[in-house]
Design a protein around this motif. Structure first.
Motif, PDB file in Angstrom:
ATOM      1  N   ALA A 126      49.905  28.934  85.588  1.00 24.09           N
ATOM      2  CA  ALA A 126      50.086  28.887  87.036  1.00 24.09           C
ATOM      3  C   ALA A 126      49.872  27.468  87.562  1.00 24.09           C
ATOM      4  N   ALA A 127      48.885  26.755  86.991  1.00 25.05           N
ATOM      5  CA  ALA A 127      48.674  25.362  87.385  1.00 25.05           C
ATOM      6  C   ALA A 127      49.893  24.519  87.040  1.00 25.05           C
ATOM      7  N   ALA A 128      50.524  24.816  85.901  1.00 22.10           N
ATOM      8  CA  ALA A 128      51.716  24.062  85.508  1.00 22.10           C
ATOM      9  C   ALA A 128      52.857  24.283  86.480  1.00 22.10           C
ATOM     10  N   LEU A 129      52.943  25.469  87.089  1.00 23.21           N
ATOM     11  CA  LEU A 129      53.996  25.725  88.066  1.00 23.21           C
ATOM     12  C   LEU A 129      53.893  24.760  89.244  1.00 23.21           C
ATOM     13  N   LEU A 130      52.676  24.443  89.671  1.00 22.01           N
ATOM     14  CA  LEU A 130      52.513  23.542  90.808  1.00 22.01           C
ATOM     15  C   LEU A 130      53.042  22.147  90.513  1.00 22.01           C
ATOM     16  N   GLU A 131      53.101  21.768  89.233  1.00 23.34           N
ATOM     17  CA  GLU A 131      53.649  20.458  88.895  1.00 23.34           C
ATOM     18  C   GLU A 131      55.131  20.359  89.247  1.00 23.34           C
ATOM     19  N   GLU A 132      55.798  21.508  89.376  1.00 25.05           N
ATOM     20  CA  GLU A 132      57.201  21.496  89.789  1.00 25.05           C
ATOM     21  C   GLU A 132      57.361  21.033  91.244  1.00 25.05           C
ATOM     22  N   PHE A 133      56.236  20.983  91.976  1.00 22.18           N
ATOM     23  CA  PHE A 133      56.280  20.592  93.380  1.00 22.18           C
ATOM     24  C   PHE A 133      55.608  19.233  93.588  1.00 22.18           C
ATOM     25  N   SER A 134      55.643  18.384  92.541  1.00 20.16           N
ATOM     26  CA  SER A 134      54.957  17.104  92.609  1.00 20.16           C
ATOM     27  C   SER A 134      55.648  16.110  93.534  1.00 20.16           C
ATOM     28  N   VAL A 135      56.765  16.500  94.142  1.00 21.91           N
ATOM     29  CA  VAL A 135      57.375  15.641  95.164  1.00 21.91           C
ATOM     30  C   VAL A 135      56.521  15.627  96.432  1.00 21.91           C
ATOM     31  N   ILE A 136      55.600  16.590  96.550  1.00 23.50           N
ATOM     32  CA  ILE A 136      54.637  16.627  97.651  1.00 23.50           C
ATOM     33  C   ILE A 136      53.329  16.049  97.131  1.00 23.50           C
ATOM     34  N   PRO A 137      52.618  15.212  97.892  1.00 22.94           N
ATOM     35  CA  PRO A 137      51.377  14.612  97.387  1.00 22.94           C
ATOM     36  C   PRO A 137      50.370  15.661  96.906  1.00 22.94           C
ATOM     37  N   ASN A 138      49.667  15.322  95.823  1.00 29.34           N
ATOM     38  CA  ASN A 138      48.670  16.240  95.249  1.00 29.34           C
ATOM     39  C   ASN A 138      47.683  16.756  96.282  1.00 29.34           C
ATOM     40  N   TRP A 139      47.186  15.853  97.121  1.00 29.50           N
ATOM     41  CA  TRP A 139      46.111  16.242  98.016  1.00 29.50           C
ATOM     42  C   TRP A 139      46.575  17.223  99.084  1.00 29.50           C
ATOM     43  N   ARG A 140      47.897  17.328  99.289  1.00 26.04           N
ATOM     44  CA  ARG A 140      48.393  18.303 100.255  1.00 26.04           C
ATOM     45  C   ARG A 140      48.451  19.720  99.673  1.00 26.04           C
ATOM     46  N   VAL A 141      48.459  19.839  98.342  1.00 19.57           N
ATOM     47  CA  VAL A 141      48.577  21.161  97.724  1.00 19.57           C
ATOM     48  C   VAL A 141      47.277  21.934  97.910  1.00 19.57           C
ATOM     49  N   ASP A 142      47.378  23.154  98.410  1.00 18.36           N
ATOM     50  CA  ASP A 142      46.208  24.015  98.564  1.00 18.36           C
ATOM     51  C   ASP A 142      46.008  24.821  97.283  1.00 18.36           C
ATOM     52  N   ASP A 143      46.830  25.817  97.085  1.00 18.79           N
ATOM     53  CA  ASP A 143      46.701  26.616  95.870  1.00 18.79           C
ATOM     54  C   ASP A 143      47.941  27.480  95.699  1.00 18.79           C
ATOM     55  N   LEU A 144      47.922  28.239  94.623  1.00 18.01           N
ATOM     56  CA  LEU A 144      48.969  29.222  94.353  1.00 18.01           C
ATOM     57  C   LEU A 144      48.375  30.602  94.580  1.00 18.01           C
ATOM     58  N   MET A 145      48.825  31.265  95.628  1.00  8.49           N
ATOM     59  CA  MET A 145      48.419  32.640  95.886  1.00  8.49           C
ATOM     60  C   MET A 145      49.529  33.561  95.376  1.00  8.49           C
ATOM     61  N   VAL A 146      49.149  34.622  94.699  1.00  7.98           N
ATOM     62  CA  VAL A 146      50.131  35.557  94.174  1.00  7.98           C
ATOM     63  C   VAL A 146      49.888  36.923  94.801  1.00  7.98           C
ATOM     64  N   SER A 147      50.964  37.513  95.280  1.00  3.82           N
ATOM     65  CA  SER A 147      50.903  38.813  95.941  1.00  3.82           C
ATOM     66  C   SER A 147      51.624  39.856  95.097  1.00  3.82           C
ATOM     67  N   TYR A 148      50.911  40.929  94.775  1.00  8.80           N
ATOM     68  CA  TYR A 148      51.536  42.093  94.158  1.00  8.80           C
ATOM     69  C   TYR A 148      51.623  43.175  95.220  1.00  8.80           C
ATOM     70  N   ALA A 149      52.811  43.739  95.411  1.00 12.22           N
ATOM     71  CA  ALA A 149      52.993  44.767  96.439  1.00 12.22           C
ATOM     72  C   ALA A 149      53.813  45.916  95.870  1.00 12.22           C
ATOM     73  N   VAL A 150      53.459  47.105  96.296  1.00 16.84           N
ATOM     74  CA  VAL A 150      54.279  48.271  95.983  1.00 16.84           C
ATOM     75  C   VAL A 150      55.347  48.412  97.062  1.00 16.84           C
ATOM     76  N   ASP A 151      56.165  49.432  96.946  1.00 18.33           N
ATOM     77  CA  ASP A 151      57.272  49.615  97.894  1.00 18.33           C
ATOM     78  C   ASP A 151      56.750  49.614  99.334  1.00 18.33           C
ATOM     79  N   HIS A 152      57.397  48.845 100.188  1.00 23.08           N
ATOM     80  CA  HIS A 152      57.042  48.671 101.595  1.00 23.08           C
ATOM     81  C   HIS A 152      55.719  47.922 101.783  1.00 23.08           C
ATOM     82  N   GLY A 153      55.175  47.360 100.710  1.00 26.55           N
ATOM     83  CA  GLY A 153      53.969  46.567 100.865  1.00 26.55           C
ATOM     84  C   GLY A 153      54.229  45.312 101.671  1.00 26.55           C
TER      85      GLY A 153
END
Length: 410
Positions: A126-153
Motif C-alpha cells: 500500500a505504501a508503494a502505491l503512494l509512490e505512483e502519486f509522487s508528482v505531489i510533494p511528499n509532505w502533502r500526502v496524508d495517507d491511504l484510506m481503504v473502504s470496504y462496502a457491501v451493496d448500497h454501502g
C-alpha cells in the motif's frame, strides 16, 4: 467527524464540479497513474476541478482484499471505523475499532462500510502505491484510506476540505457529484457524520476496478457501492494556520517570556490599551515563533511525524558499520521500511536537511542527490567516495539502518 473520515476539519471553498474524462494517454514526462501529464494535471485540475481517469491502475485489484481489511480492522494499532447507515442504534452510526471477528460476521448484507485508515503505514504494498502519486510533494500526502462496502454501502453525501484521489480497487462504486455550493447550514444535524441533507448531483460516474476519480476540496460527492466494493482513498494534507500554530505551541520548544514594563507611566485613562502597550504585546506573541531557519527545521520534523496511533518500524537485525558499508560498496540497494514519511529541504547554506518519521539528519551541500533518493520513489543506491562528504553520507545511511528506517532489498 468528517463524512469520509480523515483528520481534517472546517470548510473549504467549493470548486467547479465539471468532470473531465481522460482516456489514459501515455507521455514521456512525469505522469499520474493512467498516463496524464503531471504538469497538465497540476495546471488544469489540481484544486480546480474534478477529473475521471479510466483504467488508471489496471492491477490494483491485487493490492488488498476483504480478508486483508478485516484483519487490519481487528488490529488495535490500526484506526478503523464502521459506518452503519441502517443497522446501527440510529441512522448513520459510526463505530470505532478494533473489531472482533464475531462483530464483523454479524453485519448485515447491505448499507454499511468499513473504513481502514493509514493502510500505507501497515502494508508495504500500500505504501508503494503512494509512490505512483509522487508528482505531489511528499509532505502533502496524508495517507491511504481503504473502504470496504457491501451493496448500497456509503458514508453519505458530503464535501471534504482536502484533495483526494478515489481509486476503485475491486467491485464497483457509483459516484454522484454536485456543482452546487454547500455550507454548514446544509448539514443534517445530530449525526456522527457531516452529511449534506439536500444533496443534488449534476453528474454520475460508475467506477470499475482500476478507474480513478480526482476531487479538489469543496466538491460535494456521494459514493454508493454496487455490490461488494473496495475503494482506495489517497488523501492530501492542507494544514491550516491554527493547526500549525497549535502544533508548534504543543511542541514544547517555546521559552516562556512575560511582559516586562518597568517604565510604565501614568495613563490618562486606565481602561486604554495604549499604542505602545499594543506594540509590546504584539512583540510578545511573535517572540513565541523561532527564526525562519529553526521554524523550517521544526516543520520538517512535524510534517514527517507518524500519527500517534502508528507504531514506528520494528527494529530488525542491524549490521555493523563495516558490514553495512561493504554491502553498499558492492552495489546492494536500500529500501525504506514501513511505516515511513520522508521529506527534505535545502537550507540557505546549501546543506540538505533530511527528515524521516520526525527525525532530522543534516547532510553536506553535495548530498542533495542522496536526499532525493531517500525521499523519492524507488530504491536507494549509494556509491561511496573517499572524501568527507561521502563519509558523512555513509554515517547518515548507517544511522537510518540502525533505526530500522532503511533495510537492504531482499
Amino acid at each position: 467527524l468528517s463524512a469520509m473520515p480523515r483528520h481534517k476539519r472546517g470548510r473549504s471553498s467549493p470548486r467547479s464540479a465539471t468532470v473531465d474524462v481522460l482516456p489514459s494517454p501515455r507521455t514521456s514526462s512525469p505522469t499520474l497513474p493512467g498516463g496524464m501529464d503531471a504538469r497538465r494535471f497540476l495546471r488544469d485540475y489540481w484544486q480546480k476541478r474534478p477529473l475521471l481517469i479510466r483504467a488508471a491502475c489496471p492491477g490494483i485489484h491485487s493490492l488488498l482484499n476483504r480478508a486483508d481489511l478485516f484483519a487490519l480492522a481487528r488490529d488495535a494499532t490500526v484506526e478503523s471505523r464502521l459506518v452503519l447507515e441502517q443497522a446501527g442504534d440510529y441512522p448513520w452510526q459510526v463505530q470505532h475499532g478494533p473489531f472482533s471477528a464475531a462483530q464483523l460476521r454479524r453485519l448485515p448484507n447491505t448499507h454499511w462500510s468499513l473504513l481502514v485508515q493509514g493502510v500505507n503505514f501497515h502494508r508495504p504494498r500500500a505504501a508503494a502505491l503512494l509512490e505512483e502519486f509522487s508528482v505531489i510533494p511528499n509532505w502533502r500526502v496524508d495517507d491511504l484510506m481503504v473502504s470496504y462496502a457491501v451493496d448500497h454501502g456509503s458514508v453519505g453525501p458530503h464535501l471534504d476540505s482536502y484533495d483526494v484521489f478515489l481509486l476503485q480497487a475491486a467491485g464497483q462504486r457509483r459516484w454522484r457529484i454536485s456543482n452546487r455550493v454547500y455550507g454548514e447550514s446544509d448539514l443534517v444535524p445530530d449525526l456522527d457524520l457531516r452529511i449534506l441533507g439536500n444533496f443534488k448531483h449534476s453528474r454520475t460516474w460508475l467506477l470499475k476496478p482500476g478507474d480513478m476519480l480526482y476531487l479538489p476540496p469543496g466538491v460535494a460527492h456521494h459514493g454508493i457501492a454496487v455490490g461488494e466494493s473496495i475503494t482506495c482513498s489517497i488523501g492530501f494534507r492542507a494544514p491550516s494556520n491554527t493547526e500549525l500554530l497549535g502544533a508548534w505551541l504543543d511542541s514544547g520548544n517555546i521559552e516562556e517570556t512575560r511582559l516586562n514594563d518597568p517604565n510604565l507611566g501614568l495613563q490618562s485613562h486606565s481602561g486604554e490599551i495604549t499604542a505602545q502597550q499594543r506594540r509590546q504585546l504584539r512583540r510578545l506573541i511573535r517572540s513565541a515563533l523561532p527564526n525562519d531557519a529553526n521554524l523550517d527545521r521544526w516543520l520538517g520534523r512535524h510534517l514527517t511525524n507518524l500519527p500517534a496511533s502508528v507504531p514506528p518500524p520494528a527494529l530488525g537485525p542491524a549490521l555493523t558499520a563495516p558490514a553495512f558499508l561493504a554491502r553498499l560498496k558492492r552495489g546492494d540497494l536500500l529500501v525504506r521500511t514501513t511505516p515511513c514519511r520522508t521529506a527534505f529541504f535545502i537550507a540557505g547554506n546549501g546543506r540538505a536537511h533530511l527528515f524521516i518519521n520526525g527525525a532530522e539528519f543534516e547532510l553536506p551541500a553535495r548530498s542533495v542527490a542522496l536526499a532525493t533518493q531517500v525521499t523519492g520513489p524507488g530504491r536507494v543506491q549509494w556509491n561511496p567516495r573517499n572524501d568527507a562528504t561521502s563519509r558523512r553520507e555513509g554515517a547518515v545511511l548507517f544511522a537510518l539502518h540502525r533505526a530500522g528506517l532503511l533495510r537492504f532489498q531482499d
